[in-house]
Write a protein that holds these residues in place. Structure first.
Motif, short mmCIF file in Angstrom:
data_model
loop_
_atom_site.label_atom_id
_atom_site.label_comp_id
_atom_site.label_asym_id
_atom_site.label_seq_id
_atom_site.Cartn_x
_atom_site.Cartn_y
_atom_site.Cartn_z
N VAL A 227 0.83 -1.21 0.00
CA VAL A 227 0.00 0.00 0.00
C VAL A 227 0.86 1.26 0.00
O VAL A 227 0.48 2.28 -0.57
CB VAL A 227 -0.94 0.00 1.22
N PRO B 176 2.75 3.75 -4.27
CA PRO B 176 2.50 5.19 -4.35
C PRO B 176 3.76 6.03 -4.23
O PRO B 176 3.92 7.03 -4.95
CB PRO B 176 1.55 5.44 -3.16
N TYR C 77 -4.17 2.84 -12.51
CA TYR C 77 -4.37 3.87 -11.50
C TYR C 77 -5.65 3.62 -10.70
O TYR C 77 -5.67 3.80 -9.47
CB TYR C 77 -4.45 5.25 -12.15
N GLY D 19 -5.71 2.96 -6.76
CA GLY D 19 -6.39 3.95 -5.93
C GLY D 19 -7.50 3.33 -5.09
O GLY D 19 -7.66 3.66 -3.91
N ILE E 23 -5.99 1.30 -2.18
CA ILE E 23 -5.45 2.19 -1.15
C ILE E 23 -6.58 2.81 -0.33
O ILE E 23 -6.49 2.90 0.91
CB ILE E 23 -4.58 3.29 -1.79
N LEU E 24 -7.65 3.21 -0.99
CA LEU E 24 -8.80 3.79 -0.28
C LEU E 24 -9.43 2.76 0.67
O LEU E 24 -9.79 3.09 1.80
CB LEU E 24 -9.84 4.30 -1.27
N SER F 79 -6.89 2.10 3.67
CA SER F 79 -6.83 3.22 4.60
C SER F 79 -8.17 3.39 5.33
O SER F 79 -8.20 3.68 6.52
CB SER F 79 -6.48 4.51 3.86
N SER G 273 -2.05 -5.23 -8.46
CA SER G 273 -1.71 -3.91 -7.93
C SER G 273 -0.59 -3.92 -6.89
O SER G 273 -0.15 -2.86 -6.47
CB SER G 273 -2.95 -3.26 -7.30
N LEU H 64 -3.09 8.32 3.37
CA LEU H 64 -3.29 7.37 2.27
C LEU H 64 -4.64 7.58 1.58
O LEU H 64 -4.78 7.27 0.39
CB LEU H 64 -3.19 5.94 2.80
N VAL H 65 -5.62 8.10 2.31
CA VAL H 65 -6.90 8.44 1.67
C VAL H 65 -6.67 9.47 0.57
O VAL H 65 -7.20 9.37 -0.54
CB VAL H 65 -7.91 8.97 2.71
N GLY I 233 -4.96 7.78 -2.31
CA GLY I 233 -5.90 6.97 -3.07
C GLY I 233 -6.79 7.81 -3.97
O GLY I 233 -7.04 7.45 -5.13
N CYS J 68 -7.15 7.82 -8.13
CA CYS J 68 -8.44 7.75 -8.83
C CYS J 68 -8.60 8.92 -9.79
O CYS J 68 -9.11 8.76 -10.91
CB CYS J 68 -9.58 7.73 -7.81
#
Length: 265
Positions: A22, A26, A100, A104, A107-108, A111, A149, A236-237, A240, A244
């Motif tokens: 995660v 990024p 992507y 994203g 990660i969303l 987090s 990913s 991380l939000v 993410g 996106c």
């Protein structure tokens, strides 16, 4: 810079428990501007190296439930192989929007799970019956997502184990880490077979990661890791959402090029 990134990622993992995948991809994309395809492969390999350091400790502490792990691998291993193959095909086609978007979204979710766990640590209802035999079916898409990913195994695996088994908290962590090690090693093998990774970068990050892991474990008892985990989750939000946005941007650019005057049909 490569050593520092590997060092910092390992320290953060040691302090917060947030998965390597995660964080790594990024940073490689946003800080070093590594192409998405190369960054995902390199992040997956780095994640496998980090888990090789951590998992033996879980085994020594007898925190790995091998029965549940076996059910997880039945679905997870085929999934990560197919996901890795799919990633190679999409990456070869230059479809940056899908890469992507998946990164994203993962990660969303990861987090968001950490934020939820922070504010409602006792709000998870443990199952009254063990349903670990059904885990293989759920691990297949999770393995595929990791192969595509490089991230998400930790949060997704934890949610599954908490909702479908009666494992203790320590066993959930140990079993999930062992599962993550197995699928990242297999996924890394498939990814590296395609040759699209930054070898020199990976070696430097691994060296920094070993040092960072040792340092992180040393200072972990002195740091309020629960608060640090929350801060990292909120950061991380934002990351993410950025990915996106990049997915939408890449898609719009592709459509614009497709309809541009003089474009070859």
């Amino acid at each position: 810079m490569d050593f520092i990134i590997g060092f910092v990622i390992a320290v953060v993992i040691a302090l917060t428990g947030v998965g390597a995948g995660v964080i790594t991809a990024p940073l490689l994309i946003l800080v070093l501007h590594i192409p998405v395809g190369v960054a995902v492969t390199t992040a997956l390999a780095y994640s496998a190296i980090v888990k090789l350091i951590v998992v033996p400790m879980q085994v020594v502490r007898r925190q790995v439930n091998y029965r549940v792990l076996g059910f997880m691998l039945i679905g997870g291993l085929p999934g990560v192989i197919l996901g890795s193959i799919w990633f190679r095909q999409v990456s070869a086609q230059g479809s940056c929007s899908l890469l992507y978007l998946v990164l994203g979204a993962v990660i969303l979710f990861a987090s968001g799970w950490h934020i939820y766990s922070h504010f409602r640590p006792l709000g998870i209802v443990r199952p009254s019956h063990d349903r670990s035999k059904l885990i293989g079916a759920i691990m297949f898409p999770i393995g595929a997502e990791v192969g595509f990913s490089s991230s998400g195994a930790g949060a997704l695996g934890t949610v599954t184990l908490l909702s479908m088994t009666n494992l203790t908290a320590a066993q959930v962590v140990g079993t999930d880490l062992a599962f993550g090690l197995a699928i990242t090693v297999v996924g890394t093998g498939v990814h590296l077979f395609g040759g699209h990774y930054a070898q020199a970068l990976l070696v430097k990050m691994a060296i920094g990661g070993v040092a960072g892991g040792i340092f992180g474990m040393y200072i972990a008892p002195k740091i309020p890791n629960r608060t640090l985990r929350l801060v990292l989750a909120f950061a991380l939000v934002i990351v993410g959402l950025q990915f996106c946005y990049q997915a939408v941007k890449c898609r719009a650019e592709s459509v614009a090029m497709l309809h541009a005057p003089g474009h070859a049909k």
